[in-house]
Design a protein around this motif. Structure first.
Motif, PDB file in Angstrom:
ATOM      1  N   ASP A   1       0.694  -1.179   0.056  1.00 18.44           N
ATOM      2  CA  ASP A   1      -0.089   0.029   0.001  1.00 18.44           C
ATOM      3  C   ASP A   1       0.867   1.171  -0.065  1.00 18.44           C
ATOM      4  O   ASP A   1       0.195   2.497  -0.155  1.00 18.44           O
ATOM      5  N   ASP A   2       2.326   1.172   0.197  1.00 19.82           N
ATOM      6  CA  ASP A   2       3.122   2.148   0.194  1.00 19.82           C
ATOM      7  C   ASP A   2       3.520   2.808  -1.231  1.00 19.82           C
ATOM      8  O   ASP A   2       3.901   3.947  -1.358  1.00 19.82           O
TER       9      ASP A   2
ATOM     10  N   SER B   1      -1.527   4.433   1.897  1.00 15.26           N
ATOM     11  CA  SER B   1      -1.488   3.830   3.390  1.00 15.26           C
ATOM     12  C   SER B   1      -3.116   4.377   4.094  1.00 15.26           C
ATOM     13  O   SER B   1      -3.397   5.373   3.656  1.00 15.26           O
TER      14      SER B   1
ATOM     15  N   ASN C   1       5.282  -3.496   4.459  1.00 15.35           N
ATOM     16  CA  ASN C   1       4.842  -2.066   4.816  1.00 15.35           C
ATOM     17  C   ASN C   1       5.857  -1.322   5.841  1.00 15.35           C
ATOM     18  O   ASN C   1       6.410  -2.079   6.684  1.00 15.35           O
TER      19      ASN C   1
ATOM     20  N   THR D   1      -2.056  -2.330   3.424  1.00  9.29           N
ATOM     21  CA  THR D   1      -1.599  -3.512   3.418  1.00  9.29           C
ATOM     22  C   THR D   1      -2.417  -4.806   3.835  1.00  9.29           C
ATOM     23  O   THR D   1      -2.118  -5.867   3.031  1.00  9.29           O
TER      24      THR D   1
HETATM   25 MN    MN Z   1       1.639   1.675   4.302  1.00  8.28          MN
END
Ligand code: MN
Length: 263
Positions: free
Chosen positions: A15-16, A46, A102, A116
């Motif tokens: 998710d980053d 995030s 993450n 994540t």
């Molecule tokens: Mn993240």
């Protein structure tokens, strides 16, 4: 010639964002397990939880990351990446989906906000074995070391025979000297978070707020992911997407409900 096992198909996401070092470190380790396809958000997402994109197009670019690998960069959410990968981009349903590493822990109720974990949960919903991996923030973020540790955990899960639809949340404590102290299997903590909004003024004189905070007192918390994390242990939690409160469900069946007739 790579040494990977071409039989195992792995989807790697996060998710980053696709250019973040935690993903690259995990990619290098997962190559030992199988054929890794990277489909990840173009930019940081995030705390996007399980959001999906419905009203705008999901643009997807081919990108090369640091001369190391090619991947699909998706202008969307982590869950979008997994849906798109499984439904369109990969040659077949992956045997394993890994989300991470993450930059920051995802324990306790943070699991509910985590993109994540949501990416891994989406994979589980689609019938894949899925693992979310996070590294606690610390003075030094050694993602390569974290990825080697994560690979050992993932290897153990595969050896044990993880099944399609199973979802695991793996957190690695900050890699300070002497840590990690071991591996703990732990349930998800429900200790509340003390939100603290710091008030600020923008250059126009308008108020704005910045969310800070910390977990509330965890002294009465049992053997949880949060406690294991704070104690310096790698923690592994099996998660499920069914949020039903079974005890209350049984009780509610006895409550008596309004008679409702069709109109
Ligand atoms: Mn993240």
């Amino acid at each position: 010639m790579r040494a990977y096992n071409r039989g195992v198909l792995i989807l790697l996401t996060n998710d980053d964002g696709i250019f973040e070092p935690g993903l690259a470190a995990m990619y290098r380790q997962l190559n030992a397990l199988g054929e890794v396809h990277v489909v990840a958000p173009a930019a940081g997402q995030s705390a996007s939880a399980h959001a999906i994109t419905l009203n705008t197009p999901v643009i997807c670019d081919r990108v090369r990351v640091g001369g190391e690998f090619q991947g699909h960069s998706v202008h969307g959410q982590p869950a979008d990446c997994v849906k798109l990968a499984v439904r369109c981009l990969l040659p077949r349903k992956p045997d394993l989906v890994v989300s991470g590493i993450n930059n920051g822990e995802n324990v306790g109720i943070h699991v509910l906000y985590s993109g994540t974990v949501a990416a891994a949960a989406e994979a589980a919903l689609l019938g894949c074995a899925a693992v979310a991996v996070s590294l606690e923030r610390g003075a030094e973020m050694d993602f390569d070391r974290a990825a080697r540790l994560a690979l050992r955990i993932i290897g153990r899960l595969l050896e044990q025979g993880v099944r399609p639809g199973q979802l695991f949340n793996v957190n690695i404590p900050a890699l300070r000297p002497g840590w990690p102290r071991g591996v703990r299997v732990a349930r998800q903590s429900t200790v509340p978070y003390n939100d603290r909004f710091e008030p600020r003024k923008d250059p126009e004189g308008r108020d704005y707020y910045w969310l800070r905070g910390e977990f509330a007192d965890m002294s009465s918390d049992g053997d949880t992911d949060l406690r294991a994390q704070r104690g310096g242990y790698i923690n592994v939690t099996p998660l499920k997407v069914d949020l039903t409160d079974d005890r209350l469900l049984a009780e509610m069946a006895q409550w008596g409900w309004p008679e409702v007739e069709p109109t």
